[in-house]
Scaffold this motif. Structure first.
Motif, PDB file in Angstrom:
ATOM      1  N   ASP A   1      48.872  40.459   8.422  1.00 28.62           N
ATOM      2  CA  ASP A   1      47.635  40.375   9.173  1.00 28.62           C
ATOM      3  C   ASP A   1      47.040  41.484   9.480  1.00 28.62           C
ATOM      4  OD1 ASP A   1      45.957  39.069  10.968  1.00 28.62           O
ATOM      5  OD2 ASP A   1      47.297  39.098  12.642  1.00 28.62           O
ATOM      6  N   VAL A   2      45.668  41.488   9.541  1.00 25.77           N
ATOM      7  CA  VAL A   2      44.738  42.664   9.666  1.00 25.77           C
ATOM      8  C   VAL A   2      44.794  43.306  11.147  1.00 25.77           C
ATOM      9  CG1 VAL A   2      42.342  43.430  10.025  1.00 25.77           C
ATOM     10  CG2 VAL A   2      43.164  41.888   7.901  1.00 25.77           C
ATOM     11  N   ASP A   3      44.736  44.557  11.283  1.00 27.41           N
ATOM     12  CA  ASP A   3      44.871  45.224  12.587  1.00 27.41           C
ATOM     13  C   ASP A   3      43.465  45.141  13.244  1.00 27.41           C
ATOM     14  OD1 ASP A   3      44.867  47.040  14.718  1.00 27.41           O
ATOM     15  OD2 ASP A   3      45.695  48.715  13.746  1.00 27.41           O
ATOM     16  N   PRO A   4      43.524  44.327  14.463  1.00 21.92           N
ATOM     17  CA  PRO A   4      42.115  44.516  15.015  1.00 21.92           C
ATOM     18  C   PRO A   4      41.226  45.762  15.395  1.00 21.92           C
ATOM     19  CG  PRO A   4      43.919  43.857  16.520  1.00 21.92           C
ATOM     20  CD  PRO A   4      44.585  43.931  15.392  1.00 21.92           C
ATOM     21  N   VAL A   5      42.011  46.590  15.317  1.00 29.17           N
ATOM     22  CA  VAL A   5      41.348  47.929  15.524  1.00 29.17           C
ATOM     23  C   VAL A   5      40.370  48.073  14.376  1.00 29.17           C
ATOM     24  CG1 VAL A   5      41.453  50.471  15.931  1.00 29.17           C
ATOM     25  CG2 VAL A   5      42.880  48.889  17.031  1.00 29.17           C
ATOM     26  N   VAL A   6      40.618  47.798  13.195  1.00 26.48           N
ATOM     27  CA  VAL A   6      39.838  47.926  11.881  1.00 26.48           C
ATOM     28  C   VAL A   6      38.353  47.381  12.213  1.00 26.48           C
ATOM     29  CG1 VAL A   6      39.400  47.822   9.423  1.00 26.48           C
ATOM     30  CG2 VAL A   6      41.751  47.981  10.403  1.00 26.48           C
TER      31      VAL A   6
END
Length: 313
Positions: free
Chosen positions: A214-219
Motif C-alpha cells: 500500500d502507498v503511504d498517504p504522506v506521499v
C-alpha cells in the motif's frame, strides 16, 4: 483505410518517470511481485517518429544521433511490439518504421523502454487513423508491461497490482529533480531476484509484511501540498538495497547528491539512475552544476508532465 489516407509521419513524445514510492510485496507463485507505487512523469522525453512502411522496423539513436548500445532493434524491441499489437488490434495490414531518439537512460529505472512503447501505441493509432479510445490504448499498454500504462497517462499516479492499475494523483505544484545516470544498466528482473535473496537471508528483519502493498498517504499529501520537504520524508524504494548491493557505487552517488544540497535522494525504480529531489528550481540548477563539475552525469528535470502525446504530424 487506404494507403493514400495515411499521413506522411506522426511524431510523439513520451516521458520517463521516477518512482517516488515503491513498496514491493512478496514474490508470487508466478514469479512476479505485487507492488504499490507512486509514479511521477518527468521532463526527460523519448521522441518517436512513425512513418508508413511495408514492414515493421525500428531505428534507435541517442540525443547525439548515434546508435544506442544495448537496445534491440528486432522483435524484442518493446516499441516494435507495440506497433504490431496496434496493427493486429485494428486489422491494419501494412507496416511502420519507427525512428526513436532516446533521452531516458537505457535500463536506468526510469521507464525508457515503456515510454517508447507508449509512444508507439499513440503514434500508430494516429498514423493509421484507428481512433482507439484511451481505455483501449491502456488495455494494450498493460499487455506490454507494467510501466507502459503510466507512460501513456503521465502526470502523477498511484500504481497497484503489477503497477499497471492506475489512479491519478493530484499534484498541485512542480517538483524539481536532478537525475544522475551512467552507462551501466541494471536489468529489472535481476534487481527483483536480488531483493528476494536479501529478504530470504535477512528474515524476518526486512521480509515483507504478509499484506497487500500500500502507498503511504504522506506521499499523496506531499504531492497535493507541493512541499519538497514533506515529500523528502516520504520517499521510499524497496528495490534500493538490492540495486545498491549489485552496484555499490550507487550509495556513493546518493551520498554525493545529499552532500551537494539535495533534500532527499533515492534510486529510481530498479536503478541504476539516482533521483535527487531539490528544494526549488535554483537549488536544482546548482545541484546539476556541482555534480556535473565533479564528473557525474547529472541532469535537471521536473515533474509532473503529460504522458505520451502527438506533437507534430
Amino acid at each position: 483505410m487506404t494507403l493514400s489516407a495515411i499521413p506522411d509521419r506522426v511524431r510523439v513524445r513520451a516521458p520517463g518517470k521516477i518512482n517516488l514510492f515503491l513498496e514491493v510485496g512478496a514474490v508470487q507463485p508466478d514469479g512476479y511481485h505485487d507492488v504499490a507505487s507512486v509514479y511521477q512523469a518527468v521532463s526527460l522525453f523519448e521522441d518517436l517518429v512513425a512513418t508508413p512502411a511495408d514492414d515493421f522496423t525500428v531505428r534507435v539513436v541517442g540525443e547525439d544521433g548515434l546508435p544506442v548500445p544495448g537496445v534491440p532493434t528486432d522483435d524484442r524491441n518493446l516499441a516494435l511490439r507495440a506497433a504490431r499489437l496496434v496493427a493486429r488490434e485494428v486489422g491494419y495490414l501494412g507496416g511502420v518504421h519507427l525512428d526513436i531518439r532516446k533521452a531516458v537512460p537505457v535500463a536506468g529505472g526510469m521507464g525508457g523502454g515503456s515510454a517508447d512503447a507508449a509512444a508507439a501505441l499513440v503514434a500508430c493509432d494516429a498514423l493509421w487513423g484507428a481512433g482507439l479510445t484511451s481505455p483501449a490504448l491502456q488495455e494494450l499498454a498493460a499487455r506490454l508491461g507494467a510501466d507502459v500504462p503510466f507512460a501513456l497517462l503521465g502526470g502523477s499516479a498511484v500504481g497497484t497490482g503489477r503497477g499497471d492499475r492506475l489512479s491519478p494523483a493530484l499534484a498541485r505544484a512542480r517538483f524539481d529533480w536532478v537525475v544522475v545516470s551512467d552507462d551501466g544498466g541494471l536489468p529489472t528482473p535481476g534487481v527483483y531476484t536480488e531483493l528476494d535473496r536479501l529478504r530470504a537471508r535477512n528474515r524476518p528483519d526486512i521480509a515483507p509484511e504478509p499484506t497487500v502493498p500500500d502507498v503511504d498517504p504522506v506521499v499523496l499529501q506531499a504531492l497535493r501540498s507541493g512541499s519538497p520537504e514533506l515529500l523528502a520524508g516520504a520517499l521510499r524504494n524497496d528495490l534500493q538495497d538490492a540495486a545498491c548491493a549489485l552496484r555499490p557505487d550507487l550509495s556513493a552517488t546518493i551520498a554525493a547528491g545529499v552532500a551537494a544540497g539535495a533534500v532527499a535522494a533515492l534510486v529510481s525504480g530498479s536503478g541504476p539512475t539516482v533521483a535527487l529531489l531539490a528544494a526549488d528550481v535554483e537549488a536544482a540548477r546548482r545541484l546539476e552544476h556541482d555534480l556535473s563539475a565533479a564528473g557525474r552525469r547529472a541532469r535537471h528535470v521536473y515533474g509532473p508532465v503529460t504522458g505520451a502525446k502527438v506533437v507534430t504530424r
